[in-house]
Design a protein around this motif. Structure first.
Motif, PDB file in Angstrom:
ATOM      1  N   ASP A 136       6.882  -4.566 -12.360  1.00 42.01           N
ATOM      2  CA  ASP A 136       6.133  -4.492 -11.111  1.00 42.01           C
ATOM      3  C   ASP A 136       6.098  -5.861 -10.438  1.00 42.01           C
ATOM      4  O   ASP A 136       5.384  -6.765 -10.882  1.00 42.01           O
ATOM      5  N   GLU A 137       6.874  -6.000  -9.404  1.00 43.54           N
ATOM      6  CA  GLU A 137       6.947  -7.237  -8.605  1.00 43.54           C
ATOM      7  C   GLU A 137       7.126  -8.497  -9.440  1.00 43.54           C
ATOM      8  O   GLU A 137       6.301  -9.420  -9.388  1.00 43.54           O
ATOM      9  N   PRO A 138       8.214  -8.554 -10.200  1.00 38.57           N
ATOM     10  CA  PRO A 138       8.415  -9.732 -11.055  1.00 38.57           C
ATOM     11  C   PRO A 138       8.594 -11.026 -10.281  1.00 38.57           C
ATOM     12  O   PRO A 138       8.407 -12.094 -10.851  1.00 38.57           O
TER      13      PRO A 138
ATOM     14  N   GLY B  15       0.796  -1.227   0.000  1.00 40.33           N
ATOM     15  CA  GLY B  15       0.000   0.000   0.000  1.00 40.33           C
ATOM     16  C   GLY B  15       0.828   1.275   0.000  1.00 40.33           C
ATOM     17  O   GLY B  15       0.283   2.372   0.112  1.00 40.33           O
ATOM     18  N   ALA B  16       2.144   1.158  -0.156  1.00 42.13           N
ATOM     19  CA  ALA B  16       3.010   2.346  -0.106  1.00 42.13           C
ATOM     20  C   ALA B  16       2.849   3.240  -1.332  1.00 42.13           C
ATOM     21  O   ALA B  16       3.233   4.406  -1.309  1.00 42.13           O
ATOM     22  N   GLY B  17       2.316   2.671  -2.414  1.00 42.05           N
ATOM     23  CA  GLY B  17       2.135   3.450  -3.630  1.00 42.05           C
ATOM     24  C   GLY B  17       3.063   3.056  -4.763  1.00 42.05           C
ATOM     25  O   GLY B  17       3.158   3.754  -5.783  1.00 42.05           O
ATOM     26  N   LYS B  18       3.708   1.904  -4.640  1.00 43.45           N
ATOM     27  CA  LYS B  18       4.712   1.497  -5.631  1.00 43.45           C
ATOM     28  C   LYS B  18       4.080   1.243  -7.001  1.00 43.45           C
ATOM     29  O   LYS B  18       4.561   1.751  -8.018  1.00 43.45           O
ATOM     30  N   THR B  19       3.004   0.457  -6.992  1.00 44.02           N
ATOM     31  CA  THR B  19       2.325   0.170  -8.268  1.00 44.02           C
ATOM     32  C   THR B  19       1.744   1.450  -8.855  1.00 44.02           C
ATOM     33  O   THR B  19       1.804   1.678 -10.079  1.00 44.02           O
ATOM     34  N   THR B  20       1.206   2.282  -7.993  1.00 41.65           N
ATOM     35  CA  THR B  20       0.641   3.560  -8.451  1.00 41.65           C
ATOM     36  C   THR B  20       1.714   4.397  -9.147  1.00 41.65           C
ATOM     37  O   THR B  20       1.452   5.003 -10.200  1.00 41.65           O
ATOM     38  N   LEU B  21       2.911   4.411  -8.593  1.00 38.57           N
ATOM     39  CA  LEU B  21       4.010   5.160  -9.204  1.00 38.57           C
ATOM     40  C   LEU B  21       4.284   4.649 -10.622  1.00 38.57           C
ATOM     41  O   LEU B  21       4.392   5.438 -11.574  1.00 38.57           O
TER      42      LEU B  21
END
Ligand code: ATP
Length: 238
Positions: free
Chosen positions: A162-164, A39-45
């Motif tokens: 994204d999170e491979p 939920g830190a915003g990594k995917t959003t970035l």
């Protein structure tokens, strides 16, 4: 030289803020890791960079050009390729057709597409063995290989993943991380979001630690790897 600059980026989903005035950059030829809790915003970035979501404020520059607000397919055409979370291969198409679809930005040059397919089969011989198989029937690790190869079929300069490692057994994780190092060796620039923070720090040059939509820390990965406080406070492990 700076390849990507994210300046004061803010993204909200309705009233909830996911990224709050955050800035970062990626230099040409580096592997940059983005780590941090759920939920830190990594995917959003990543979605904001690749044009998949609207930003509320701030600017994204790629090769000194503003790309904020440009649709995703145009961003791909500029040499940025995105391996999304959860792989998202075309399950009812063959492995080879998935690769061909990845090359749609260069669709007229058949010879070039064939060369790129061969390059990917060399990278992941498993895909060659299974080239006629429906992608949906591949194992999780094989689908991740295919997702990476499909992204490389556009022959990008800059690869965003994204999170491979998600859902993969250690042997596949190693294979994917080794691939990132090979991409760097071949002159590409890589940005990777990862839950496996220690592993991501081990293969990256620099890293950003995100927490609730903000950059809490950034620096050389080798320094961050030695930072016990960072690891305990932000990454929840020792
Ligand atoms: P994870 O590691 O769990 O994938 P993340 O760091 O990638 O997390 P994001 O997926 O970017 O985090 O999510 C950031 C915040 O935005 C979270 O609070 C999430 O619930 C929220 N969020 C993400 N997508 C949406 C959406 N489509 N609608 C509403 N809120 C969303």
């Amino acid at each position: 030289m700076s390849l990507l600059q994210v300046q004061n980026l803010s993204v909200s989903y309705g009233k909830a803020s996911a990224l709050n005035n955050m800035s970062m950059e990626v230099n040409e030829g580096e592997i940059v890791a983005v780590i941090g809790p759920n939920g830190a915003g990594k995917t959003t970035l990543l979605k904001a960079i690749t044009g998949l979501i609207k930003v509320k404020g701030g600017t994204v520059l790629y090769k000194d050009n503003v790309i904020t607000g440009i649709p995703a397919h145009n961003i791909l055409g500029r040499g940025i390729s995105h391996v999304p979370q959860g792989r998202q291969v075309f399950g009812d198409q063959s492995v080879e057709d998935n690769l061909i679809l990845g090359a749609f930005t260069i669709k007229k040059e058949k010879q070039k597409i064939q060369e790129l397919i061969e390059r990917e089969y060399e990278r992941f011989p498993r895909l060659k063995e299974r080239r006629k198989q429906q992608a949906g029937t591949l194992s999780g690790g094989e689908q991740q290989m295919l997702a990476v190869s499909r992204a490389l079929m556009s022959d990008p300069d800059f690869v965003i993943l994204d999170e491979p490692s998600m859902g993969l057994s250690p042997i596949f994780v190693k294979q994917i991380f080794d691939t990132l190092l090979e991409l760097k060796k071949s002159g590409k620039t890589v940005m990777v979001v990862e839950q496996l923070a220690m592993a991501a720090l081990a293969i990256s040059d620099r890293a950003y630690v995100l927490q609730v939509g903000e950059v809490k820390l950034h620096g050389q990965s080798r320094d961050l790897l030695r930072d016990d406080v960072l690891i305990k406070t932000y990454l929840g492990s020792t």
